[in-house]
Write a protein that holds these residues in place. Sequence first.
Motif, PDB file in Angstrom:
ATOM      1  N   THR A 190       7.472   1.149  14.596  1.00  0.00           N
ATOM      2  CA  THR A 190       7.662   0.531  13.283  1.00  0.00           C
ATOM      3  C   THR A 190       7.880   1.614  12.252  1.00  0.00           C
ATOM      4  O   THR A 190       7.751   2.815  12.550  1.00  0.00           O
ATOM      5  N   ASP A 191       8.234   1.222  11.038  1.00  0.00           N
ATOM      6  CA  ASP A 191       8.431   2.190   9.964  1.00  0.00           C
ATOM      7  C   ASP A 191       7.095   2.717   9.457  1.00  0.00           C
ATOM      8  O   ASP A 191       6.081   2.006   9.472  1.00  0.00           O
ATOM      9  N   TYR A 192       7.102   3.954   8.981  1.00  0.00           N
ATOM     10  CA  TYR A 192       5.889   4.561   8.441  1.00  0.00           C
ATOM     11  C   TYR A 192       5.336   3.731   7.282  1.00  0.00           C
ATOM     12  O   TYR A 192       4.119   3.599   7.131  1.00  0.00           O
ATOM     13  N   GLU A 193       6.215   3.145   6.474  1.00  0.00           N
ATOM     14  CA  GLU A 193       5.771   2.334   5.340  1.00  0.00           C
ATOM     15  C   GLU A 193       4.944   1.139   5.807  1.00  0.00           C
ATOM     16  O   GLU A 193       3.991   0.717   5.126  1.00  0.00           O
ATOM     17  N   ASP A 194       5.288   0.581   6.968  1.00  0.00           N
ATOM     18  CA  ASP A 194       4.506  -0.540   7.500  1.00  0.00           C
ATOM     19  C   ASP A 194       3.094  -0.090   7.888  1.00  0.00           C
ATOM     20  O   ASP A 194       2.123  -0.827   7.703  1.00  0.00           O
ATOM     21  N   LEU A 195       2.992   1.114   8.421  1.00  0.00           N
ATOM     22  CA  LEU A 195       1.680   1.642   8.783  1.00  0.00           C
ATOM     23  C   LEU A 195       0.836   1.898   7.535  1.00  0.00           C
ATOM     24  O   LEU A 195      -0.371   1.633   7.529  1.00  0.00           O
ATOM     25  N   MET A 196       1.484   2.410   6.492  1.00  0.00           N
ATOM     26  CA  MET A 196       0.756   2.654   5.249  1.00  0.00           C
ATOM     27  C   MET A 196       0.313   1.343   4.587  1.00  0.00           C
ATOM     28  O   MET A 196      -0.719   1.302   3.908  1.00  0.00           O
ATOM     29  N   LEU A 197       1.062   0.282   4.804  1.00  0.00           N
ATOM     30  CA  LEU A 197       0.654  -1.018   4.292  1.00  0.00           C
ATOM     31  C   LEU A 197      -0.623  -1.496   4.975  1.00  0.00           C
ATOM     32  O   LEU A 197      -1.502  -2.083   4.328  1.00  0.00           O
TER      33      LEU A 197
END
Length: 558
Positions: free
Chosen positions: A484-491
């Motif tokens: 997944t995208d890094y932004e999804d992990l940060m969410l």
Amino acid sequence: MLHATGPLLTVDVGKRTADETAIDEVLEKTIGGRATATALAHERIPFDADPFGPENRAYLSTGPLQQSQMSFTGRMNMTGLSPLTDGLVSTNAGGYLSRNFVATGYSVLEIAGQSDELLAVHVTDDGVEFEEVPELEGATVPETSDYVENQHDLGPEHCIAIGPAGENRVRFASVMTFDSRAFGRGGLGAVLGSKNVKCVTFDGDVEPPLEIPNPPKSDIHREAATSDDRMRRQGTTGGTEFINDNFSLPTRYFREYEFEGAADIGGNAVEEKKYKKGACSACAYACKLPTRDEASGVETEGPEFETVYSFGSQHGVDDIVDVMRANELCDTLGMDTISAGVTVAAYLESEDEFGNAELAQEITEKIARREGVGDTLAEGVARCHDDLGVENYTVKGMEFAAHDGRVLHGQGLSYAVANRGADHMYASMLSLEYAGQLDPEGTLGKAETLVDRENHNAFRDTGIVCAFGDDYVTEERLESLFDTDYEDLMLVGARTVELERHFNNQRGFDRDDDGVPYDLPDIEDAIPEYYDARGWSEEGIVSDARLESVTGTALSDD
């Protein structure tokens, strides 16, 4: 998106029951580790719970990377309502427990209720056994491990345990695994003590169903094995003299900013006592510090930098063997070395006894057993500082880690607003300030960076990845590993911080609880700047509507 697998196992030690609950939908959204445990705690621990009451729950959770053999993944998370801060707290520990936990087939263990008898709980892939162990009352952590090995043929890598400090509800008692690895901050050892749970063992043969992408798994492992980082030789103590000389090493209960004996308790001194390599499960980095002093016979694992600070510079003690003794004593008795050391430093301040290592160790043992003045000190600095006549160097009841917010102002801001209190691992702004990537002067304009760091660290504790792996488990590799995208992990990380904050808000935490016990430039403007970056109210409140919009968590009408 990659996530942990397996049901939630709820063990009620009062009723002596064990129940499985499918939590696939929770895991798909939260991945595992800290995020999953926080979501469960927010839903299942009453907002008005007593940390020492049967309604509090302790969660031991694993992430998807614990179902691999990748370096930097030999860790687990533990979450519960803290008796030290009175808010939700998560802490994690390394060692060899995680693979044995995964082999039972569960993703999360929930410990509920309160037993009338001292218990050992044995979790396997075939079920749960409750064993009354009155003979372990007052036993140290190694004595408990010896019992488990002799009676059940399971080594300390299969076990979490508490020492006398946990049984006596010392508010900063740790949960220990592998004898020397601590779920350290926040007093979850006292939570198990309040439930009369001496130890929990894990054993099974369940094969993990996940397939971790390779590469980057093999690349990370190879780079970890071939790294020449000083960390591999000296652990976190490698930066002791640099920090002392260029920033601050809090000394003699925060009286001074530098310690004249730093070289005698720093990285080189520790490395001289290191007699073999040490690691966590499946990790080629091998940064642990098995140390031994041949002359005295003292043997321990460590100390790391935080213990060098808390039992060294804070006590005015410059003998590395004395710090090793204190480190081993805390592991044996089951206490967080940071809170224990700072609390003892407060006592030494009140008695004008800095430099008295023998007295410090005597008081440490009294704390664990709540004997004499130890009963007062076992409550922690926030609750005993008036009795001692010293300053209250805590945030939200948690004693400060070594990295001095009076000099590292971004780290000071982090301490001020962190849901967990004065813990350096919540956002680790210090790493940017030490490296020159962020100006250590001033607090304004740092809110967005702080939010990013908090979200990153919350996800790191969710995956779960060791903090020492940040240079190896990069953003790009995280995207590949978790598909997944890094932004999804940060969410996922951001949602975890929101849930923690909302839970604490429901217990009465607000703007009045965010701050530090010293002056920081523009802190009164920097805190609202942080709230604004988070989308919280001017009082630092996460509204029910915001919680639902950000996390999808709606409060029940009950």
